[in-house]
Design a protein around this motif. Structure first.
Motif, PDB file in Angstrom:
ATOM      1  N   LYS A   1       0.844  -1.468  -0.105  1.00 40.64           N
ATOM      2  CA  LYS A   1      -0.125   0.003   0.090  1.00 40.64           C
ATOM      3  C   LYS A   1       0.822   1.327   0.025  1.00 40.64           C
ATOM      4  O   LYS A   1       1.964   1.089   0.620  1.00 40.64           O
TER       5      LYS A   1
ATOM      6  N   GLU B   1      -0.178   5.885   4.140  1.00 41.74           N
ATOM      7  CA  GLU B   1      -1.419   6.107   4.558  1.00 41.74           C
ATOM      8  C   GLU B   1      -1.889   7.567   4.536  1.00 41.74           C
ATOM      9  O   GLU B   1      -3.178   7.918   4.268  1.00 41.74           O
TER      10      GLU B   1
ATOM     11  N   LEU C   1      -2.628   8.090   0.823  1.00 43.16           N
ATOM     12  CA  LEU C   1      -3.675   7.506   0.361  1.00 43.16           C
ATOM     13  C   LEU C   1      -4.859   8.181   0.846  1.00 43.16           C
ATOM     14  O   LEU C   1      -6.175   8.142   0.189  1.00 43.16           O
TER      15      LEU C   1
ATOM     16  N   ILE D   1       3.040  -1.246  -5.595  1.00 45.07           N
ATOM     17  CA  ILE D   1       2.181  -0.058  -5.150  1.00 45.07           C
ATOM     18  C   ILE D   1       1.264   0.242  -6.341  1.00 45.07           C
ATOM     19  O   ILE D   1       0.036   0.460  -6.094  1.00 45.07           O
TER      20      ILE D   1
ATOM     21  N   TYR E   1      -1.541  -1.876  -6.417  1.00 43.70           N
ATOM     22  CA  TYR E   1      -2.623  -1.733  -5.452  1.00 43.70           C
ATOM     23  C   TYR E   1      -3.299  -0.582  -5.594  1.00 43.70           C
ATOM     24  O   TYR E   1      -4.526  -0.546  -5.604  1.00 43.70           O
TER      25      TYR E   1
ATOM     26  N   TYR F   1      -7.462  -0.329  -6.197  1.00 41.77           N
ATOM     27  CA  TYR F   1      -7.938   0.700  -5.153  1.00 41.77           C
ATOM     28  C   TYR F   1      -8.824   1.803  -5.891  1.00 41.77           C
ATOM     29  O   TYR F   1      -9.963   1.886  -5.570  1.00 41.77           O
TER      30      TYR F   1
END
Length: 478
Positions: A216, A219, A222, A255, A258, A262
């Motif tokens: 990921k 955070e 994100l 990444i 992901y 996502y």
């Protein structure tokens, strides 16, 4: 009581005046970055010089965005207006505030976001100073202050918030232009794009990867991706997320996989151009270095991206008011782009990929051959696709001269020792025994071969080709 109210109002007025003075002198004292490639002042101030609600496409991101997204290519193929509102090594948290700032004056049909700021490599250049530099591109003081919240050093954050204190020692460097700067518009004829020049003709293949684990992004980043997605949905603005070509690591490839899953889970499209090298015919070092595309790679990516914008986002410019200043600047930028691009290429097959549907005039002179010709079916089709409508296999022994533009033959004549003159929009083209002269300047020699002179939309010669087809099909004396 009345006197107290008057004193209160005067106090408020003094505070407002004081804040305005601080904001003004902050802009005066801040360093200005006008020197390419990382001319952030040009890029951000150019955005504020745009007419309100004049953009069809808004590009966001870091330097990966402003090296790749060329608004002139988009405009030439679609008539759409776009701008690259991006910053050097821009932290992803600040990209969110750039979007908020942009939407105060623009309502684009689609937003294209490069996600480099979500990857580990972006942290290599994200010093605290980069936060400060990017924050200065935000005119809304609230957004500027909020964009600095991810700086963890309180003392440094205070310095950056009160930047008049930070830059007060620049008195001796100030000029009259600094004092006029806050009141002037600074139109950017590059529309935020940076023209990267090819430095090598080597083809270096990158490593290829398969996803090995789920990794990921940070955070915090994100969270800001979610903020961007939510803001676009709130404003009913289509968002296209992309990753422009660069030399990814295995971890970053993981990444990106992901990120793809996502954003797709939120009904957002993601295009990783690193997975499309073969489709794009993209090669390091020819088309870009390990981080940035150059003018070749940018054009390849833009051609693919434009197809996506037209097909999946129904990019439409029919109801957009045309702006003469934009059209003039973008036309010049397109011509400059193609001039640098074409003159950097010595592979004839790559060359013809770029000049199809270019809206340029081609002045062509061909001397037939009675012997062997290396113009075979592939080359014949390639020349025809570029707008040179002639059967070089069936009629290879004929001599001809031609003027063509976008598949339309403007002038054609065949025969021996042709001496003719053609005028197109004040551009004088003369043919004389296999010489081609444009506006009284000789552009080719008279040696045997296929001669092509490329003339841009403003009547300027961009490039002259002498193609030798007697042994192999190649650019002679490049």
């Amino acid at each position: 009581m009345k006197k107290s109210i008057q004193l209160f109002l005067k106090g408020i007025l003094l505070i407002i005046i004081g804040c305005l003075i601080i904001v003004y002198f902050s802009k005066v004292f801040r360093p200005k970055y006008f020197e390419a490639p990382d001319d952030v002042t040009n890029k951000t101030e150019g955005f504020y010089a745009l007419e309100k609600n004049s953009l069809d496409v808004l590009f966001l991101g870091s330097s990966h965005a402003y090296y790749t997204f060329n608004p002139a290519i988009l405009w030439k193929q679609t008539e759409a207006y776009s701008y690259v509102f991006a910053g050097e090594c821009q932290p992803f948290s600040q990209t969110y505030y750039y979007l908020k700032q942009a939407l105060k004056t623009q309502s684009p049909q689609v937003i294209v976001l490069d996600v480099f700021g979500l990857l580990d490599s972006s942290k290599a250049c994200q010093t605290d100073g980069i936060y400060k530099k990017n924050s200065e591109g935000l005119r809304d003081e609230i957004y500027r202050i909020q964009s600095l919240k991810e700086i963890h050093d309180p003392a440094l954050k205070l310095d950056y918030l009160l930047d008049l204190r930070l830059y007060h020692s620049r008195w001796n460097d100030l000029t009259l232009d600094d004092f006029k700067f806050p009141f002037e518009k600074h139109f950017n004829p590059y529309f935020g794009w940076t023209m990267g020049y090819p430095e090598s003709n080597k083809k270096i293949e990158r490593d290829t990867y398969q996803q090995t684990e789920i990794v990921k992004p940070d955070e915090t980043n994100l969270t800001y991706l979610d903020k961007i997605i939510d803001l676009c949905k709130k404003k009913n603005l289509p968002l296209l997320t992309v990753k422009t070509p660069f030399y990814v690591t295995q971890k970053e490839y993981n990444i990106l996989q992901y990120i793809k899953e996502y954003v797709q889970s939120k009904d957002i499209q993601f295009i990783d151009f690193n997975d499309l090298y073969e489709d794009l015919n993209f090669h390091f070092d020819q088309d870009g270095d390990i981080w940035h595309t150059n003018i070749r790679g940018s054009t390849k990516v833009m051609n693919k991206l434009i197809d996506v914008l037209k097909q999946d986002y129904h990019l439409n410019t029919k109801n957009i008011t045309k702006i003469d200043a934009y059209d003039s600047a973008l036309d010049q930028l397109y011509n400059d782009t193609m001039e640098k691009l074409l003159q950097s290429i010595d592979d004839i097959y790559n060359y013809f990929d770029y000049i199809q549907k270019s809206n340029f005039i081609f002045a062509v002179s061909y001397q037939g051959t009675e012997g062997y010709s290396s113009i075979n079916e592939y080359e014949n089709t390639m020349l025809n696709d570029a707008g040179i409508q002639f059967d070089f296999i069936k009629d290879k022994n004929k001599d001809f001269i031609m003027v063509t533009k976008n598949d339309q033959i403007l002038y054609y004549e065949e025969g021996n020792e042709l001496n003719k003159e053609y005028v197109e929009n004040s551009t004088h083209i003369s043919f004389s025994n296999n010489y081609i002269t444009v506006n009284n300047k000789q552009e080719t020699n008279n040696e045997p071969g296929l001669k092509i002179v490329i003339i841009d939309t403003q009547g300027r010669v961009l490039d002259s080709l002498n193609i030798d087809y007697s042994v192999v099909f190649w650019l002679d004396k490049r």
